[in-house]
Structures are given as structure tokens and as C-alpha cells.
Design a protein around this motif. Structure first.
Motif, short mmCIF file in Angstrom:
data_model
loop_
_atom_site.label_atom_id
_atom_site.label_comp_id
_atom_site.label_asym_id
_atom_site.label_seq_id
_atom_site.Cartn_x
_atom_site.Cartn_y
_atom_site.Cartn_z
N ASN A 14 -90.27 69.96 23.37
CA ASN A 14 -89.07 69.13 23.17
C ASN A 14 -89.35 67.97 22.21
OD1 ASN A 14 -87.14 70.20 25.32
ND2 ASN A 14 -88.97 69.78 26.56
N GLY A 15 -88.27 67.34 21.78
CA GLY A 15 -88.34 66.05 21.10
C GLY A 15 -89.26 66.00 19.89
N ILE A 16 -90.05 64.94 19.82
CA ILE A 16 -90.92 64.71 18.67
C ILE A 16 -91.95 65.84 18.54
CG2 ILE A 16 -92.77 63.18 17.81
CD1 ILE A 16 -91.11 60.81 18.96
N ASP A 35 -96.82 73.25 26.84
CA ASP A 35 -95.91 72.31 27.50
C ASP A 35 -95.79 72.67 28.98
OD1 ASP A 35 -93.43 70.71 28.16
OD2 ASP A 35 -93.45 70.39 26.00
N LEU A 55 -98.97 74.38 30.15
CA LEU A 55 -100.00 73.37 30.38
C LEU A 55 -99.43 72.24 31.21
CD1 LEU A 55 -102.77 71.98 29.75
CD2 LEU A 55 -101.65 70.92 27.80
N ASP A 56 -100.21 71.80 32.19
CA ASP A 56 -99.91 70.55 32.89
C ASP A 56 -101.07 69.61 32.58
OD1 ASP A 56 -99.41 68.43 34.53
OD2 ASP A 56 -98.97 69.63 36.30
N VAL A 57 -100.83 68.58 31.78
CA VAL A 57 -101.94 67.70 31.36
C VAL A 57 -102.52 66.90 32.54
CG1 VAL A 57 -101.06 67.49 28.99
CG2 VAL A 57 -100.47 65.72 30.68
N SER A 83 -98.30 65.02 22.26
CA SER A 83 -96.98 64.37 22.31
C SER A 83 -96.43 64.32 23.73
CB SER A 83 -96.01 65.14 21.38
OG SER A 83 -94.80 64.48 21.24
N ALA A 135 -98.59 57.55 20.19
CA ALA A 135 -98.61 56.27 20.91
C ALA A 135 -97.18 55.73 20.88
CB ALA A 135 -99.62 55.33 20.28
N TYR A 148 -95.62 51.86 30.91
CA TYR A 148 -95.63 52.76 29.75
C TYR A 148 -96.30 52.08 28.55
CZ TYR A 148 -93.46 55.54 25.93
OH TYR A 148 -93.21 56.29 24.82
N LYS A 152 -99.67 53.11 26.40
CA LYS A 152 -99.64 53.45 24.98
C LYS A 152 -100.66 52.60 24.20
CE LYS A 152 -96.66 56.76 24.89
NZ LYS A 152 -97.09 58.11 24.45
N PRO A 178 -94.35 55.64 17.08
CA PRO A 178 -92.93 55.63 16.71
C PRO A 178 -92.20 54.44 17.32
CG PRO A 178 -93.59 57.70 17.83
CD PRO A 178 -94.66 56.68 18.08
N GLY A 179 -91.13 54.03 16.62
CA GLY A 179 -90.15 53.12 17.23
C GLY A 179 -89.10 53.95 17.94
N THR A 181 -86.78 56.58 18.48
CA THR A 181 -86.67 57.83 17.73
C THR A 181 -85.59 58.70 18.36
OG1 THR A 181 -89.02 57.67 17.23
CG2 THR A 181 -87.99 59.81 16.89
N ARG A 185 -82.38 63.03 24.00
CA ARG A 185 -82.23 62.12 25.15
C ARG A 185 -81.87 60.71 24.69
NH1 ARG A 185 -86.76 59.42 26.24
NH2 ARG A 185 -87.96 60.99 25.14
N ILE A 186 -82.54 60.24 23.65
CA ILE A 186 -82.32 58.85 23.21
C ILE A 186 -81.04 58.73 22.38
CG2 ILE A 186 -83.31 57.04 21.73
CD1 ILE A 186 -85.91 57.51 23.13
N1 LIG Z 1 -88.57 59.17 21.42
C1 LIG Z 1 -88.97 57.93 21.21
O1 LIG Z 1 -88.16 57.01 20.90
C2 LIG Z 1 -90.43 57.58 21.29
C3 LIG Z 1 -90.81 56.29 20.87
C4 LIG Z 1 -92.14 55.95 20.91
C5 LIG Z 1 -93.08 56.88 21.35
N2 LIG Z 1 -92.69 58.11 21.74
C6 LIG Z 1 -93.74 59.05 22.18
O2 LIG Z 1 -93.62 60.27 21.46
C7 LIG Z 1 -93.98 61.36 22.31
C8 LIG Z 1 -92.83 62.35 22.42
O3 LIG Z 1 -91.69 61.69 22.98
P1 LIG Z 1 -90.28 62.43 23.07
O4 LIG Z 1 -89.25 61.38 23.00
O5 LIG Z 1 -90.26 63.56 22.12
O6 LIG Z 1 -90.34 62.98 24.60
P2 LIG Z 1 -89.75 64.32 25.24
O7 LIG Z 1 -89.54 64.03 26.69
O8 LIG Z 1 -88.59 64.82 24.46
O9 LIG Z 1 -90.97 65.33 25.09
C9 LIG Z 1 -92.14 65.17 25.86
C10 LIG Z 1 -92.67 66.55 26.22
O10 LIG Z 1 -93.83 66.37 27.09
C11 LIG Z 1 -93.77 67.38 28.07
N3 LIG Z 1 -94.54 66.98 29.26
C12 LIG Z 1 -94.21 66.02 30.17
N4 LIG Z 1 -95.12 66.01 31.16
C13 LIG Z 1 -96.06 66.95 30.85
C14 LIG Z 1 -97.25 67.41 31.49
N5 LIG Z 1 -97.63 66.91 32.68
N6 LIG Z 1 -97.98 68.38 30.91
C15 LIG Z 1 -97.58 68.93 29.72
N7 LIG Z 1 -96.45 68.55 29.07
C16 LIG Z 1 -95.70 67.57 29.64
C17 LIG Z 1 -92.28 67.52 28.39
O11 LIG Z 1 -92.01 68.75 29.05
C18 LIG Z 1 -91.67 67.42 27.00
O12 LIG Z 1 -91.54 68.67 26.38
C19 LIG Z 1 -94.38 60.74 23.65
O13 LIG Z 1 -95.76 60.51 23.66
C20 LIG Z 1 -93.64 59.43 23.64
O14 LIG Z 1 -94.25 58.48 24.48
C21 LIG Z 1 -91.38 58.49 21.73
#
Ligand SMILES: NC(=O)c1ccc[n+]([C@@H]2O[C@H](COP(=O)([O-])OP(=O)(O)OC[C@H]3O[C@@H](n4cnc5c(N)ncnc54)[C@H](O)[C@@H]3O)[C@@H](O)[C@H]2O)c1
Length: 255
Positions: A14-16, A35, A55-57, A83, A135, A148, A152, A178-179, A181, A185-186
Motif C-alpha cells: 500500500n501507499g508509499i 507485506d 511478512l510480519d516484521v 516502508s 523515516a 511515532y 522515526k 517524507p512530509g 504524503t 488514507r491521508i
Molecule cells: N503517508 C505519509 O504522510 C507519511 C509521512 C511520513 C512518513 N511516512 C512513512 O512512510 C512509510 C509508508 O507510509 P504509508 O503512508 O504508505 O503507509 P501505509 O499504511 O499506506 O502502508 C504501510 C504498509 O505497511 C504494512 N505493514 C504494517 N504492519 C506490518 C507488519 N507488521 N509487517 C509487514 N508489513 C506491515 C501495511 O500492511 C501497509 O501495506 C511508513 O514508514 C510511514 O511511517 C508516511
């Protein structure tokens, strides 16, 4: 182009992370996606012709099993992107508790540490590799994200520490902060006025929030040989959020 090289994106469902898979694929990388959300990993992998892994980290056994499985299915990992993360609400310190602290840190800090450790050791043994950890600007200074954010900040520092440890064995380790992003969801939260102020865009030097592919381009650059001289660095991609925040204290802010 990084033709033929394999990138593993942890949290790439998902996401980034998903944007990293798309952008890295466009730059010629082969992609493995890992993921907790298996359906999302599968979706991203299909979009980029890559392979999906569960994967579960939080589980070191799961990380080690993934390392064996990816190597046997897809080959050695040239670039690792981490990520995966979970988020915390806007909770005052008095209302946080041990359970919330442990839950956030277990995924964000402990998980990132052990994924770096397991894959980085294999890269160091082979004498080559690049790691990019996600981060956040919340790790650079003070925000209401009182668990959080410290997690980071530690990811920025662990990236620098691992960079020093493994630089002599050909492994580079960097982070991207990132700021705000606009992952789905956001984007939704911003549109509904939940948590973010109505004038959010006007608080950024570039007068807008970051697009996921802009973060992904920075990640791809740091993972690629174009960044061959860069290690132990954090690259901020925030559309000038931190710049705007500092201007906020002067003459009413950005003009
Ligand atoms: N979106 C933002 O505005 C933003 C800003 C600053 C930093 N970040 C960082 O960027 C990264 C991505 O953020 P995002 O907004 O895309 O988040 P997101 O929730 O869209 O994606 C995160 C992914 O991590 C996976 N995940 C969660 N727990 C897990 C686990 N235990 N094991 C394996 N995978 C797991 C989720 O299933 C998901 O696919 C993160 O590290 C976040 O902290 C995001």
C-alpha cells in the motif's frame, strides 16, 4: 536504469511502498513485495510483474524465512526498501500507555531494525547492496506524535549506524523522511478536515502536500548506483513543510 537488479519493498502493498514498487519498476528494477496484507502485496506485485511474499516484521522468524524464500525464488536482494509502519492517533502523553508504545515501536522501530539486520548481513557477506528506510519529518523535530516521532528519529539514527557498520563491505544505508504524503488514507483525511487544518497546503513552502511518487523517486535514487557516493544520509521530501513551519514564527508566515 537498474536493469536486472532486484528490489525488495517491505510494506510495498500500500501507499508509499506501493509507489516505490511502481517507480522502481519504471526505472528497470525487478520487484519483490513483502507485506502483512497479503492481498495488497499480491495486487502491487501483479501491477509491476513482480513476486509477492507474506511478512510480519514483528516476527524475526518471519523475516529470516522471507530472506531464504526471496533468495531462492527471485535471487539475491540488491536493494531493500522498508516502508512498513503503523500510525498513532493524536493522543496527549498523559493518555498514552505501555501497550500503545510497544505496539507502535514493535512494528516501526524493532521491525525496521531486524529487517535491516537480516537482509543487510546477507548484503555485507556478498559485498554489495543498498538499503533505504522510510523515516519521517516527525523524526526531525517536535510534533504531537509522541511515540511515532521518536521511533522515526531512531530509524534515521539506525540508518546512519548501519551505514557506518557496513560501509566497508559495500552496503549503503540511507533514509527518506517524507512530509504529509497523499496516500489514499491521508488524502481522505485531508479532504474531510480530520486532523489536518483547512489551510494545510498554505503552510508548505511549495503550497501543496507530497505525492507518493515524489517520495518513491527519492527512494529509487538512493537505492540506485546514481547515489553510489551517498550513505548515512536522510533525505527530506516534504514540499517545504519544515521550511514553512519555521517561517510561521515570523511576520505571519510564508508570503
Ligand atoms: N503517508 C505519509 O504522510 C507519511 C509521512 C511520513 C512518513 N511516512 C512513512 O512512510 C512509510 C509508508 O507510509 P504509508 O503512508 O504508505 O503507509 P501505509 O499504511 O499506506 O502502508 C504501510 C504498509 O505497511 C504494512 N505493514 C504494517 N504492519 C506490518 C507488519 N507488521 N509487517 C509487514 N508489513 C506491515 C501495511 O500492511 C501497509 O501495506 C511508513 O514508514 C510511514 O511511517 C508516511
Amino acid at each position: 536504469m537498474s536493469a536486472g537488479k532486484l528490489a525488495l519493498v517491505v510494506g510495498g502493498g500500500n501507499g508509499i511502498g506501493a509507489a516505490c514498487c511502481e517507480v522502481m519498476h519504471a526505472h528497470g528494477w525487478s520487484i519483490a513485495v513483502a507485506d502483512l496484507d497479503e492481498a495488497a502485496a499480491q495486487r502491487t506485485a501483479e501491477a509491476v510483474g513482480g513476486s509477492a511474499f507474506h511478512l510480519d516484521v514483528r516476527s524475526i522468524a518471519s523475516i529470516k524465512a522471507l530472506a531464504d524464500q526471496v533468495e531462492s525464488d527471485a535471487g539475491p536482494v540488491d536493494a531493500l526498501v522498508v516502508s512498513s509502519a503503523i500510525f498513532q492517533g493524536n493522543v496527549p502523553i498523559e493518555e498514552t500507555d505501555e501497550e500503545l508504545f510497544d505496539r507502535v515501536m514493535e512494528v516501526n522501530l524493532r521491525g525496521t531494525y531486524h529487517v535491516n539486520r537480516v537482509f543487510g548481513m546477507r548484503m555485507a557477506t556478498r559485498g554489495a547492496g543498498a538499503i533505504v528506510n522510510l523515516a519521517s519529518v516527525t523524526g526531525q523535530g517536535s510534533t504531537p506524535l509522541n511515540i511515532y516521532g521518536p521511533g522515526k528519529a531512531a530509524i534515521i539514527n539506525l540508518s546512519k549506524s548501519f551505514a557506518g557498520e557496513w560501509g566497508g563491505r559495500g552496503v549503503r544505508v540511507n533514509s527518506v523522511s517524507p512530509g504529509v504524503t497523499l496516500v489514499p488514507r491521508i488524502r481522505e483525511r485531508k479532504a474531510s478536515g480530520d486532523r489536518y487544518p483547512a489551510d494545510l497546503d498554505q503552510r508548505m513552502a511549495l503550497r501543496r502536500c507530497v505525492e507518493p511518487n515524489e517520495v518513491a523517486e527519492a527512494v529509487e535514487f538512493l537505492a540506485s548506483s546514481r547515489a553510489s557516493g551517498i550513505t548515512g544520509t536522510d533525505l527530506v521530501v516534504d514540499c517545504g513543510w519544515m521550511t514553512g513551519a519555521l517561517w510561521g514564527a515570523y511576520l505571519g508566515g510564508l508570503r
